[in-house]
Design an enzyme around this catalytic site. Structure first.
Site, PDB file in Angstrom:
ATOM      1  N   LYS A  25       0.859  -1.167   0.000  1.00  0.00           N
ATOM      2  CA  LYS A  25       0.000   0.000   0.000  1.00  0.00           C
ATOM      3  C   LYS A  25       0.906   1.230   0.000  1.00  0.00           C
ATOM      4  O   LYS A  25       1.912   1.254   0.702  1.00  0.00           O
ATOM      5  CB  LYS A  25      -0.862  -0.012   1.277  1.00  0.00           C
ATOM      6  CG  LYS A  25      -2.202   0.634   1.110  1.00  0.00           C
ATOM      7  CD  LYS A  25      -3.108   0.355   2.289  1.00  0.00           C
ATOM      8  CE  LYS A  25      -4.296   1.278   2.167  1.00  0.00           C
ATOM      9  NZ  LYS A  25      -5.501   0.758   2.721  1.00  0.00           N
ATOM     10  N   ASP A 146      12.495   6.484 -11.809  1.00  0.00           N
ATOM     11  CA  ASP A 146      12.129   6.280 -10.403  1.00  0.00           C
ATOM     12  C   ASP A 146      12.782   5.000  -9.883  1.00  0.00           C
ATOM     13  O   ASP A 146      12.137   4.167  -9.237  1.00  0.00           O
ATOM     14  CB  ASP A 146      10.607   6.242 -10.236  1.00  0.00           C
ATOM     15  CG  ASP A 146      10.164   6.535  -8.792  1.00  0.00           C
ATOM     16  OD1 ASP A 146      11.008   6.962  -7.974  1.00  0.00           O
ATOM     17  OD2 ASP A 146       8.973   6.329  -8.493  1.00  0.00           O
TER      18      ASP A 146
END
Ligand code: ADE
Length: 316
Positions: A25, A146
């Site tokens: 999450k 990233d």
């Protein structure tokens, strides 16, 4: 546009998936373990505000001829549906039980063989991403933008694959528009290269992004190296752990990386180890690759070749 039709044809995939449990999450949304045709899959559920990342990730997977590569997370399908008038964005990929490199390093120390293999497998994936192939495959050059240990997954205890293309750019895109001062999501600040932090990008934007990937990769190599099973052992640390707060601002990172030109400390028992010259080679790769000057960094292929060379020459 082109992939709209693709997504429509994939609409049924979510109906064929049984979600089992949430395994991650974050700000992006959630990752679930699911079952698709009796096979474990990962379902990344994007928040609708992050539709740009979802679209970019699908575009990279389907339109860049990013073919199945051992060290790139395998794409299975995507799905856009509406659920109680909320847009639901699902990206379905291969599932890897061991989770991210970040999770793995937090809980494990590494043998020398596994350490080198992990490093080389990421270098192999990054080389594939960065490299254009004019042959029959026509693979385009891609910068990830990233790279971090949370965006790398463990396929086994010694092989990784690169994931999360929500920010990736192709050489073609950077040639067409100015994504330098982009208005959408930017990379993780902790892993941002000095030239990204102080906005001193050169003319060749695409090359600049690949060089920035290498800086981030050097930080990842440092995270991995520190977990080598060679006493005195050190606990897992994120780069710059005690130098910046846990959710560092742009200014926090700029001060440390650009102004103070600080870099993570390499434990001296690793760098000065005269019995294991390959450790010195790895430290040299790391130091060269997080250099302030983007052009004095090594490229992914050079790093890959050096690491593969170490794999075949090092006897333990
Ligand atoms: N976490 C994020 N992506 C994952 C994947 N594909 N498999 C397992 N865990 C993950």
């Amino acid at each position: 546009s082109g992939w709209g039709a693709f997504i429509l044809t994939q609409r049924t995939i979510s109906k064929q998936i049984t979600l089992i449990q949430c395994v991650g999450k974050g700000r992006y949304g959630e990752v679930w373990k699911g079952l698709f045709q009796y096979e474990a899959v990962a379902v990344k559920k994007f928040l609708s505000r992050d539709e740009a990342s979802f679209n970019r990730e699908i575009e990279i997977y389907t339109h860049s001829n990013l073919n199945k590569h051992e060290n790139i997370l395998s794409f299975i399908g995507a799905d856009v549906t509406s659920e109680n008038s909320c847009t639901r964005l699902w990206l379905v990929t291969a599932y890897h039980e061991l989770g991210s490199l970040f999770d793995f390093l937090s809980q494990n120390i590494l043998s020398f063989t596994d350490m080198i293999s992990i490093m080389a497998s990421i270098a192999n994936g990054l080389t594939y991403l960065h490299t254009e192939n004019f042959g029959t495959q026509k693979k385009v050059a891609i910068a990830h933008r990233d790279i971090k240990s949370k965006n790398i997954l463990m396929k086994s205890r010694s092989v990784c694959c690169i994931a999360d293309f929500g920010l990736a750019v192709t050489k073609q895109i950077t040639g067409l528009l100015d994504v330098g001062r982009n208005n959408y999501r930017v990379g993780t600040k902790r892993y941002m290269a000095p030239e990204v932090l102080d906005d001193s990008f050169g003319k060749d934007v695409f090359t600049a992004y690949t060089c920035a990937d290498i800086y981030s990769f050097a930080l990842v190599l440092w995270e991995i190296l520190r977990r080598l099973d060679l006493p005195p052992l050190s606990n897992y640390e994120v780069p710059y752990q005690y130098k910046v707060p846990s959710d560092p601002s742009f200014e926090d990172m700029h001060k440390i990386v650009c102004v103070e030109q600080f870099r993570p400390e390499i434990p001296s028992h690793l760098e000065m180890n005269t019995e294991m010259p390959s450790l010195q080679t790895i430290c040299k790769i790391i130091r060269e690759s997080w250099s302030k000057n983007p052009f004095s960094r090594l490229n992914a292929l050079r790093i890959k070749k050096s690491l593969i060379n170490l794999m075949s020459t090092t006897t333990i």
